[in-house]
Design a protein around this motif. Structure first.
Motif, mmCIF file in Angstrom:
data_model
loop_
_atom_site.group_PDB
_atom_site.id
_atom_site.type_symbol
_atom_site.label_atom_id
_atom_site.label_comp_id
_atom_site.label_asym_id
_atom_site.label_seq_id
_atom_site.Cartn_x
_atom_site.Cartn_y
_atom_site.Cartn_z
ATOM 1 N N HIS A 56 0.820 -1.204 0.000
ATOM 2 C CA HIS A 56 0.000 0.000 0.000
ATOM 3 C C HIS A 56 0.861 1.264 0.000
ATOM 4 O O HIS A 56 0.652 2.188 -0.798
ATOM 5 C CB HIS A 56 -0.925 -0.033 1.224
ATOM 6 C CG HIS A 56 -1.929 1.067 1.289
ATOM 7 N ND1 HIS A 56 -1.659 2.304 1.845
ATOM 8 C CD2 HIS A 56 -3.220 1.138 0.867
ATOM 9 C CE1 HIS A 56 -2.731 3.065 1.765
ATOM 10 N NE2 HIS A 56 -3.699 2.385 1.184
ATOM 11 N N GLN A 59 2.699 1.843 -3.335
ATOM 12 C CA GLN A 59 1.790 2.323 -4.373
ATOM 13 C C GLN A 59 1.474 3.803 -4.183
ATOM 14 O O GLN A 59 1.428 4.571 -5.147
ATOM 15 C CB GLN A 59 0.507 1.485 -4.373
ATOM 16 C CG GLN A 59 0.717 0.061 -4.842
ATOM 17 C CD GLN A 59 -0.581 -0.680 -5.083
ATOM 18 O OE1 GLN A 59 -1.668 -0.101 -5.059
ATOM 19 N NE2 GLN A 59 -0.487 -1.985 -5.319
ATOM 20 N N ARG A 60 1.259 4.223 -2.951
ATOM 21 C CA ARG A 60 0.965 5.628 -2.673
ATOM 22 C C ARG A 60 2.092 6.527 -3.171
ATOM 23 O O ARG A 60 1.851 7.587 -3.754
ATOM 24 C CB ARG A 60 0.777 5.841 -1.175
ATOM 25 C CG ARG A 60 -0.513 5.280 -0.639
ATOM 26 C CD ARG A 60 -1.426 6.369 -0.134
ATOM 27 N NE ARG A 60 -2.815 5.975 -0.284
ATOM 28 C CZ ARG A 60 -3.833 6.686 0.174
ATOM 29 N NH1 ARG A 60 -3.622 7.830 0.774
ATOM 30 N NH2 ARG A 60 -5.065 6.284 -0.006
ATOM 31 N N ARG A 289 -12.753 -2.021 -0.564
ATOM 32 C CA ARG A 289 -11.433 -2.560 -0.186
ATOM 33 C C ARG A 289 -11.415 -4.078 -0.255
ATOM 34 O O ARG A 289 -10.515 -4.686 -0.864
ATOM 35 C CB ARG A 289 -11.070 -2.133 1.242
ATOM 36 C CG ARG A 289 -9.733 -2.717 1.729
ATOM 37 C CD ARG A 289 -9.643 -2.834 3.223
ATOM 38 N NE ARG A 289 -10.487 -3.857 3.793
ATOM 39 C CZ ARG A 289 -10.178 -5.162 3.853
ATOM 40 N NH1 ARG A 289 -9.046 -5.616 3.350
ATOM 41 N NH2 ARG A 289 -11.013 -6.030 4.402
ATOM 42 N N THR A 292 -12.077 -5.300 -4.115
ATOM 43 C CA THR A 292 -11.079 -4.800 -5.078
ATOM 44 C C THR A 292 -11.316 -5.417 -6.455
ATOM 45 O O THR A 292 -10.544 -6.231 -6.946
ATOM 46 C CB THR A 292 -9.643 -5.109 -4.613
ATOM 47 O OG1 THR A 292 -9.510 -4.795 -3.225
ATOM 48 C CG2 THR A 292 -8.638 -4.275 -5.406
ATOM 49 N N LEU A 323 -3.699 -3.850 -7.099
ATOM 50 C CA LEU A 323 -4.538 -3.131 -6.148
ATOM 51 C C LEU A 323 -5.010 -4.012 -5.008
ATOM 52 O O LEU A 323 -5.114 -3.567 -3.858
ATOM 53 C CB LEU A 323 -5.732 -2.520 -6.882
ATOM 54 C CG LEU A 323 -5.403 -1.526 -7.998
ATOM 55 C CD1 LEU A 323 -6.671 -0.996 -8.635
ATOM 56 C CD2 LEU A 323 -4.556 -0.371 -7.471
ATOM 57 N N ASN A 327 -4.794 -3.404 -0.961
ATOM 58 C CA ASN A 327 -6.005 -3.363 -0.150
ATOM 59 C C ASN A 327 -6.093 -4.515 0.854
ATOM 60 O O ASN A 327 -6.928 -4.477 1.759
ATOM 61 C CB ASN A 327 -7.237 -3.365 -1.053
ATOM 62 C CG ASN A 327 -7.460 -2.023 -1.706
ATOM 63 O OD1 ASN A 327 -6.872 -1.018 -1.329
ATOM 64 N ND2 ASN A 327 -8.312 -1.996 -2.718
ATOM 65 N N HIS A 348 -8.315 3.027 0.920
ATOM 66 C CA HIS A 348 -8.093 1.908 -0.007
ATOM 67 C C HIS A 348 -7.733 2.423 -1.401
ATOM 68 O O HIS A 348 -7.884 3.608 -1.704
ATOM 69 C CB HIS A 348 -9.344 1.032 -0.081
ATOM 70 C CG HIS A 348 -10.549 1.756 -0.636
ATOM 71 N ND1 HIS A 348 -10.686 2.044 -1.980
ATOM 72 C CD2 HIS A 348 -11.663 2.256 -0.039
ATOM 73 C CE1 HIS A 348 -11.824 2.680 -2.185
ATOM 74 N NE2 HIS A 348 -12.434 2.835 -1.018
ATOM 75 N N HIS A 349 -7.283 1.489 -2.259
ATOM 76 C CA HIS A 349 -6.895 1.839 -3.628
ATOM 77 C C HIS A 349 -7.831 1.221 -4.664
ATOM 78 O O HIS A 349 -7.427 0.996 -5.808
ATOM 79 C CB HIS A 349 -5.454 1.380 -3.904
ATOM 80 C CG HIS A 349 -4.428 2.172 -3.169
ATOM 81 N ND1 HIS A 349 -3.086 1.865 -3.184
ATOM 82 C CD2 HIS A 349 -4.535 3.275 -2.382
ATOM 83 C CE1 HIS A 349 -2.423 2.730 -2.447
ATOM 84 N NE2 HIS A 349 -3.278 3.597 -1.951
ATOM 85 N N TYR A 353 -5.036 5.506 -7.425
ATOM 86 C CA TYR A 353 -4.512 6.573 -6.583
ATOM 87 C C TYR A 353 -3.731 7.542 -7.463
ATOM 88 O O TYR A 353 -3.238 7.170 -8.533
ATOM 89 C CB TYR A 353 -3.604 6.010 -5.479
ATOM 90 C CG TYR A 353 -3.188 7.029 -4.448
ATOM 91 C CD1 TYR A 353 -4.112 7.530 -3.543
ATOM 92 C CD2 TYR A 353 -1.888 7.523 -4.401
ATOM 93 C CE1 TYR A 353 -3.754 8.482 -2.598
ATOM 94 C CE2 TYR A 353 -1.511 8.469 -3.461
ATOM 95 C CZ TYR A 353 -2.454 8.949 -2.562
ATOM 96 O OH TYR A 353 -2.094 9.894 -1.642
ATOM 97 N N GLN A 357 -6.586 8.688 -10.615
ATOM 98 C CA GLN A 357 -7.624 8.052 -9.822
ATOM 99 C C GLN A 357 -8.963 8.175 -10.546
ATOM 100 O O GLN A 357 -9.244 9.164 -11.221
ATOM 101 C CB GLN A 357 -7.702 8.714 -8.446
ATOM 102 C CG GLN A 357 -8.420 7.879 -7.404
ATOM 103 C CD GLN A 357 -8.224 8.428 -5.999
ATOM 104 O OE1 GLN A 357 -7.855 9.588 -5.831
ATOM 105 N NE2 GLN A 357 -8.456 7.607 -4.992
#
Length: 409
Positions: A56, A59-60, A289, A292, A323, A327, A348-349, A353, A357
């Motif tokens: 997570h 990815q952010r 989440r 997904t 993803l 999640n 969550h993604h 993101y 997005q």
């Protein structure tokens, strides 16, 4: 961090099958990589081995990194399917395949109808549509297929109304869009479906240019007249909105219902608190989440060398963001395998993101809030009409879903 790539372990094939005992869960390999090898590699359909990012936090950071490009025309881009790779060189510029500043310009042309205030104004209409569909289902035979009775009609009615396309042509939309996104489609089949849908929307857009209404296509017609976008951009944008606007919400309605029926304690919570908008909104985030549904990964290609943990993603390398791994990352969501409608899960993604997005996330949230807050209260005895093991899943698209969901009450 190291300045040279470190060796990676065995390279699994991607996509990976979900767990048979719980098809909502990411593949065991994905969960293992999230824990032990968060910057690994996978092998995709063409034999290439792009980087695979599952954590997570990673990815952010990376989905906001301007050194990663979404330009699918670049050599080495990790395309989802053979048909997508074959058609990519011919794709016009879209918000789904361009980087800033072009992406920023294109997104601005269609952003207004999907702003939170505009979408919130649609809530009564979505409620009206849902109530009528529930009335029709209750008056019909049992068992019923929830996919056909509720799952597909709600988002399709809403997105066609927003876009300005006639709902009576929904079977054509659903058939052609399914061919376009299916992993099983050949390049020839995808090309033919794209031409059919593009031709249909091109004719419709010409009518909007001549006689605009109160809808997204008419707004784009105004932008074309003002020189802010081209007619080709408007038609391809309409295609993308139509496909994205019904597929994912339709899958979430049916899959969310199935997940709740498999977790009766959580379903009971939702019935008890269905009149509490804050609880329902939180429940939607947790179901997004947990499920997904976009299971084909977000794809990018590196413009420059990028250090990630103990390795380096080189310029020209493909990157896939899984993803479901993010999640179900226990560092972000403790006990991720547990569906917990009280869990704060808004980070969550499920919608991706960063700059790319999902444009329609506000609309999807309102649709799901209306459905999840209404359906199980209006039909408190809703139950599966077949054993769980006999429910047919559909895994071949960008988002997984259900072929049907037989229910009774």
């Amino acid at each position: 961090m190291s300045e040279t790539p470190q060796p990676v372990g065995p390279v699994p094939d991607y996509p990976m099958e979900r767990e048979a005992r719980c098809p909502f869960a990411p593949a065991a390999t994905v969960r293992e990589m999230t824990r032990e090898d968060p910057v690994g590699k996978v092998r995709i359909w063409d034999g290439s081995t792009p980087w695979f990012i599952t954590r997570h936090a990673d990815q952010r950071a990376l989905l906001n990194d301007p050194r990663l490009s979404i330009d699918e025309k670049r050599p080495g881009y990790p395309h989802m399917t053979r048909s997508r790779a074959a058609s990519a060189p011919h794709h016009p510029a879209l918000i789904t395949n361009t980087d800033p500043p072009e992406h920023t310009r294109l997104r601005r042309t269609v952003n207004a109808p999907f702003m939170v205030k505009r979408v919130e104004a649609l809530r009564p209409r979505i409620q009206e549509v849902l109530d009528r569909l529930i009335d029709d289902m209750l008056a019909g035979p049992r068992p019923a297929d929830l996919v056909q009775a509720i799952g597909l009609p709600v988002p399709t009615l809403v997105i066609t109304e927003i876009l300005g396309a006639p709902y009576e042509d929904h079977e054509f939309f659903q058939t052609t869009s399914h061919v376009l996104i299916s992993h099983d489609s050949t390049p020839e089949q995808a090309r033919e479906a794209g031409l059919e849908l593009g031709g249909y929307l091109g004719d419709l857009f010409a009518r909007k240019m001549a006689s605009p209404g109160d809808d997204v296509m008419s707004e784009m017609a105004g932008r074309v007249k003002a020189g802010e976008m081209s007619p080709e951009e408007a038609v391809t944008m309409s295609t993308a909105i139509l496909i994205a606007g019904h597929e994912t919400s339709a899958s979430m309605i049916s899959l969310g219902t199935l997940a709740l029926l498999r977790n009766p304690d959580q379903l009971e919570l939702l019935r008890e608190h269905g009149d509490d908008p804050r609880f329902v909104a939180g429940a939607v985030e947790e179901l997004l989440r947990y499920l997904t549904i976009v299971h084909s990964g977000i794809r990018r290609i590196a413009d420059e060398d990028i250090a990630v943990r103990d390795t380096v993603v080189r310029a020209g390398d493909g990157v896939i963001f899984e993803l479901a791994g993010a999640n179900w990352d226990p560092e972000a969501f403790p006990e991720p395998e547990r569906l917990d409608l009280r869990r704060p899960a808004r980070h969550h993604h499920a919608f991706g993101y960063g700059a790319h997005q999902c444009l329609g996330q506000s609309l999807a949230r309102v649709e799901l809030q209306v459905v999840y807050g209404t359906l199980y209260r209006r039909i408190p005895t809703l139950a599966l009409a077949v054993p769980f093991e006999e429910v047919p899943f559909a895994m071949e698209g960008v988002a997984y879903g259900l072929q049907s969901l037989p229910v009774t009450w």
